[in-house]
Design a protein around this motif. Structure first.
Motif, PDB file in Angstrom:
ATOM      1  N   LEU A  61       0.609  -1.078   0.001  1.00  0.00           N
ATOM      2  CA  LEU A  61       0.084  -0.037  -0.033  1.00  0.00           C
ATOM      3  C   LEU A  61       0.872   1.263   0.070  1.00  0.00           C
ATOM      4  CD1 LEU A  61      -2.665  -0.937   2.635  1.00  0.00           C
ATOM      5  CD2 LEU A  61      -2.977  -0.352   0.275  1.00  0.00           C
ATOM      6  N   GLY A  62       1.998   0.909   0.135  1.00  0.00           N
ATOM      7  CA  GLY A  62       3.021   2.449   0.407  1.00  0.00           C
ATOM      8  C   GLY A  62       2.531   2.903   1.662  1.00  0.00           C
ATOM      9  N   VAL A  63       2.557   2.457   2.761  1.00  0.00           N
ATOM     10  CA  VAL A  63       2.069   3.108   4.160  1.00  0.00           C
ATOM     11  C   VAL A  63       3.269   2.447   5.181  1.00  0.00           C
ATOM     12  CG1 VAL A  63      -0.115   3.597   3.424  1.00  0.00           C
ATOM     13  CG2 VAL A  63       0.275   1.671   4.637  1.00  0.00           C
ATOM     14  N   SER A  64       3.072   3.307   6.098  1.00  0.00           N
ATOM     15  CA  SER A  64       4.107   2.791   7.162  1.00  0.00           C
ATOM     16  C   SER A  64       3.544   1.489   8.019  1.00  0.00           C
ATOM     17  CB  SER A  64       4.110   3.756   8.262  1.00  0.00           C
ATOM     18  OG  SER A  64       2.922   3.693   9.167  1.00  0.00           O
ATOM     19  N   ARG A  65       4.488   0.719   8.514  1.00  0.00           N
ATOM     20  CA  ARG A  65       3.957  -0.543   9.096  1.00  0.00           C
ATOM     21  C   ARG A  65       2.966  -0.279  10.434  1.00  0.00           C
ATOM     22  NH1 ARG A  65       7.558  -5.688  11.315  1.00  0.00           N
ATOM     23  NH2 ARG A  65       5.915  -6.750  12.095  1.00  0.00           N
ATOM     24  N   VAL A  66       3.413   0.875  11.076  1.00  0.00           N
ATOM     25  CA  VAL A  66       2.496   1.472  12.078  1.00  0.00           C
ATOM     26  C   VAL A  66       0.968   1.595  11.805  1.00  0.00           C
ATOM     27  CG1 VAL A  66       2.389   3.138  13.807  1.00  0.00           C
ATOM     28  CG2 VAL A  66       4.464   2.360  13.253  1.00  0.00           C
ATOM     29  N   THR A  67       0.983   2.123  10.383  1.00  0.00           N
ATOM     30  CA  THR A  67      -0.532   2.319  10.169  1.00  0.00           C
ATOM     31  C   THR A  67      -1.363   1.098   9.813  1.00  0.00           C
ATOM     32  OG1 THR A  67       0.074   4.292   8.790  1.00  0.00           O
ATOM     33  CG2 THR A  67      -1.848   3.069   8.124  1.00  0.00           C
ATOM     34  N   ALA A  69      -0.616  -1.900  11.468  1.00  0.00           N
ATOM     35  CA  ALA A  69      -0.663  -2.491  12.819  1.00  0.00           C
ATOM     36  C   ALA A  69      -1.726  -1.744  13.547  1.00  0.00           C
ATOM     37  CB  ALA A  69       0.761  -2.427  13.545  1.00  0.00           C
ATOM     38  N   SER A  70      -2.032  -0.645  13.331  1.00  0.00           N
ATOM     39  CA  SER A  70      -2.937   0.338  14.002  1.00  0.00           C
ATOM     40  C   SER A  70      -4.446  -0.078  13.593  1.00  0.00           C
ATOM     41  CB  SER A  70      -2.848   1.730  13.933  1.00  0.00           C
ATOM     42  OG  SER A  70      -1.557   2.126  14.548  1.00  0.00           O
ATOM     43  N   ALA A  71      -4.368  -0.215  12.429  1.00  0.00           N
ATOM     44  CA  ALA A  71      -5.764  -0.640  11.699  1.00  0.00           C
ATOM     45  C   ALA A  71      -6.324  -2.101  12.087  1.00  0.00           C
ATOM     46  CB  ALA A  71      -5.624  -0.502  10.191  1.00  0.00           C
ATOM     47  N   TYR A  72      -5.187  -2.852  12.154  1.00  0.00           N
ATOM     48  CA  TYR A  72      -5.408  -4.311  12.605  1.00  0.00           C
ATOM     49  C   TYR A  72      -5.875  -4.357  13.993  1.00  0.00           C
ATOM     50  CZ  TYR A  72      -3.277  -6.857   8.501  1.00  0.00           C
ATOM     51  OH  TYR A  72      -3.366  -7.048   6.902  1.00  0.00           O
ATOM     52  N   ARG A  73      -5.276  -3.522  14.835  1.00  0.00           N
ATOM     53  CA  ARG A  73      -5.619  -3.493  16.456  1.00  0.00           C
ATOM     54  C   ARG A  73      -7.104  -3.145  16.432  1.00  0.00           C
ATOM     55  NH1 ARG A  73      -2.528   0.139  17.925  1.00  0.00           N
ATOM     56  NH2 ARG A  73      -3.975   2.039  17.752  1.00  0.00           N
ATOM     57  N   THR A  74      -7.544  -2.137  15.403  1.00  0.00           N
ATOM     58  CA  THR A  74      -8.736  -1.291  15.487  1.00  0.00           C
ATOM     59  C   THR A  74      -9.692  -2.393  15.369  1.00  0.00           C
ATOM     60  OG1 THR A  74      -8.022   0.738  15.065  1.00  0.00           O
ATOM     61  CG2 THR A  74     -10.281   0.356  14.592  1.00  0.00           C
TER      62      THR A  74
END
Length: 482
Positions: A61-67, A69-74
Motif C-alpha cells: 500500500l505504500g504506507v508505514s507498518r505502524v498504520t 498495525a493500528s488498523a489491525y488493532r482497531t
C-alpha cells in the motif's frame, strides 16, 4: 477449521479492495479499518480470510507498518478480526446484529411498514370450518402428534413430490411456524462458534437466531442484476470459512425479492454439498412470483442433491396468515427423526385444530397462493407508483415478486435516522441495518407490499415529507407522542 487464501493473492486482492473509492475519512489507519469493516459487512471480503502480514501489506500500500498495525488493532478491538496462533490475523464479524429485531407489533394509530406480514387469506375461515367438523373425531385421542398430524404430513409430502422432489411423510416434521423449524435445526445441528453462510442482505430473524445460538454469520453479497452470482461467491466463502450450515432463500428472497435460476440453485446445492455444508432452505415465499406466476417454477433447491444435504423449511405465515402457527421441515428420514426427538423436548405437539385447518389449506395451496399473488400485485403496483411520485430519488431494486421492495436511499440519508423520525409521524419502519451484519445497509430500506393501496396512499406522502426533513431538504416533521 478456518481456511486461508494464498498469501500473495490475498495481498493483491486486499490492496485492490482497499484502494477503491471510499467515503471514510479521519486518520489513515482508521479509514483502512473502516474500509475492511465495510468489506466484511457487505460480504465482499469473506469472513475467515487470513489478512496479509503487516509488513507485506504496508509495502504493497505504500504506507508505514505502524498504520497497518493500528488498523489491525482497531479491527480486533471492534470484533472484526482476531489473532490466532499459527494463522495470523483472521477476519471475523461482531457477534451482535447491526440493529434491533424483532420490531414492535401493530398498534392503533400506526401504519406498520416494518413487517411483511399480510392479513389473513379469505381461504382461512372456510378451512377452519372444515377443521371444526373433523374435530369431534379426534377428541378421544391424546391430542399429541409428536411428528405432526398424519394427514398434514402427507399433504406436505405430496406437495413436495408434485414439485419434483419425491418425499415420504416420514421425511416431514410439523412445527409451530418457519422460524420455529429454523430454531430447531440450529439448536440441533449448530455448535457455538460454528459458521453459518447467509445471503446478504437476509431476513433479520434468521440472523438473530443464528447469533443467539452461538453461530457466526458469514455474509455473502447478492447482486440484483445477477442473482446467480451468489453461486461463485458462496463457493468462495464456503472454501474460506468452512461453514457448518448455510441459510438460504432461493425463491424471492427477503428483502430483495431475488431468485436463483434452476441452473443456479443446482450449482449452489452441489457446491455446498461438496464442501460439507448443510443448506437450510427457507421456502416461505416460494410461490409468490408476481411478474410471471404462470411460468413453470424452478425445481426445489433440494431436488438435485442427496436428502441429507438439505433441510427445507416451509409454512403458511405468508400465504395464509401469521396467526396460523404452522410450519414444516423436510429432509432425510433419519435426520427428520433426530430433529423430531429434539423437538418433543421443547413441546409435545403443535395444536391439533391448527393442523387440521392447515391440512385443507396445503391441499388447496395453489389456489391460496394465486389469490395472495393477485392481492400482492395490486399493492406492489400502488407502492411503486407512490414511490415514483413522492420519492423518485429512491432506487428500487428489480425483483420478480415476494413481499417487499428493497430501496436504496439517496446518498446521505440514513435509514436508522429515517426510522426514528418516521415513528414520530405514526409510521413503523425496519431500518436497513437489521437485514445485514455489522453496519451494512444503513443506506437501504425495505418497504412491504402487504399493505393495501389506501393505507399506502396515506403513508407514503408522510414518509416522503419525513425523508426530506431528515435529509435536510424540507421542513422538520411535526412532533407526535409515541
Amino acid at each position: 477449521m478456518t481456511g486461508s487464501v494464498d498469501q500473495s493473492t490475498g495481498v493483491h486482492e486486499l490492496v485492490r479492495l482497499l484502494r477503491a473509492p471510499s467515503r471514510h475519512g479521519g486518520p489513515r489507519y482508521a479509514a483502512m479499518a473502516a474500509r475492511v469493516q465495510e468489506l466484511l459487512s457487505t460480504g465482499a471480503l469473506p469472513v475467515g480470510t487470513r489478512l496479509p502480514a503487516e509488513r507485506e501489506l504496508a509495502e504493497a500500500l505504500g504506507v508505514s507498518r505502524v498504520t497497518v498495525a493500528s488498523a489491525y488493532r482497531t479491527l480486533r478491538e471492534e470484533g472484526y478480526a482476531q489473532t490466532r496462533h499459527g494463522s495470523g490475523t483472521v477476519t471475523e464479524l461482531p457477534r451482535s446484529p447491526g440493529a434491533a429485531w424483532p420490531l414492535p407489533a401493530d398498534g392503533e394509530g400506526f401504519v406498520n411498514l416494518a413487517h411483511t406480514a399480510p392479513p389473513a387469506s379469505p381461504h382461512l375461515l372456510p378451512a377452519c370450518t372444515r377443521a371444526l367438523e373433523l374435530l369431534p373425531g379426534v377428541l378421544q385421542s391424546s391430542g399429541y402428534h409428536h411428528d405432526g398430524l398424519p394427514a398434514l404430513r402427507q399433504a406436505v409430502a405430496d406437495r413436495f413430490s408434485a414439485r419434483g422432489l419425491p418425499t415420504d411423510p416420514d421425511q416431514v416434521l410439523i412445527t409451530a411456524g418457519v422460524m420455529d423449524a429454523l430454531g430447531l435445526v440450529l439448536g440441533t445441528l449448530l455448535h457455538p462458534g460454528d459458521r453459518v453462510l447467509v445471503e446478504h442482505p437476509t431476513y433479520p430473524g434468521a440472523v438473530r437466531l443464528i447469533t443467539d445460538r452461538g453461530g457466526l454469520p458469514v455474509p455473502v453479497a447478492t447482486d440484483a442484476d445477477q442473482p446467480d452470482a451468489l453461486v461463485a461467491a458462496a463457493h468462495a466463502a464456503a472454501r474460506q470459512s468452512a461453514p457448518r450450515l448455510a441459510y438460504l432463500m432461493p425463491d424471492l428472497s427477503n428483502p430483495t425479492g431475488l431468485s436463483l435460476s434452476a441452473g443456479g440453485r443446482r450449482r449452489l446445492a452441489a457446491t455446498l454439498w461438496q464442501q460439507g455444508t448443510i443448506a437450510v432452505v427457507d421456502e416461505v415465499t416460494a410461490g409468490l412470483d408476481l411478474d410471471e406466476p404462470d411460468r413453470a417454477p424452478a425445481p426445489p433447491y433440494a431436488a438435485g442433491v442427496p436428502d441429507t444435504a438439505t433441510v427445507t423449511l416451509g409454512g403458511l405465515s405468508k400465504a395464509v396468515w401469521g396467526g396460523l402457527r404452522i410450519g414444516w421441515l423436510r429432509t432425510d428420514a433419519a435426520l427428520t427423526a433426530r430433529l423430531a426427538d429434539a423437538y418433543v423436548q421443547r413441546q409435545p405437539s403443535v395444536g391439533t385444530l391448527d393442523q387440521l385447518t392447515a391440512s385443507f389449506l396445503v391441499t388447496d395451496l395453489d389456489q391460496v397462493l394465486a389469490d395472495r399473488r393477485a392481492e400482492l400485485r395490486r399493492n406492489r403496483t400502488a407502492l411503486r407508483e407512490l414511490l415514483a411520485e413522492h420519492l423518485p430519488e429512491w432506487a428500487v431494486a428489480p425483483s420478480a415478486g415476494g413481499l417487499s421492495l428493497w430501496c436504496r436511499l439517496p446518498e446521505g440519508l440514513s435509514s436508522a435516522a429515517l426510522t426514528r423520525a418516521a415513528l414520530g409521524e405514526g409510521i413503523r419502519l425496519a431500518e436497513g441495518r437489521a437485514f445485514g451484519t455489522g453496519a451494512a445497509f444503513d443506506d437501504h430500506l425495505r418497504l412491504p407490499v402487504v399493505r393495501p393501496g389506501a393505507e399506502l396512499r396515506e403513508a407514503i406522502p408522510v414518509l416522503a415529507r419525513v425523508a426530506r426533513a431528515v435529509h435536510g431538504r424540507g421542513p422538520a416533521p411535526s412532533v407526535r407522542a409515541v
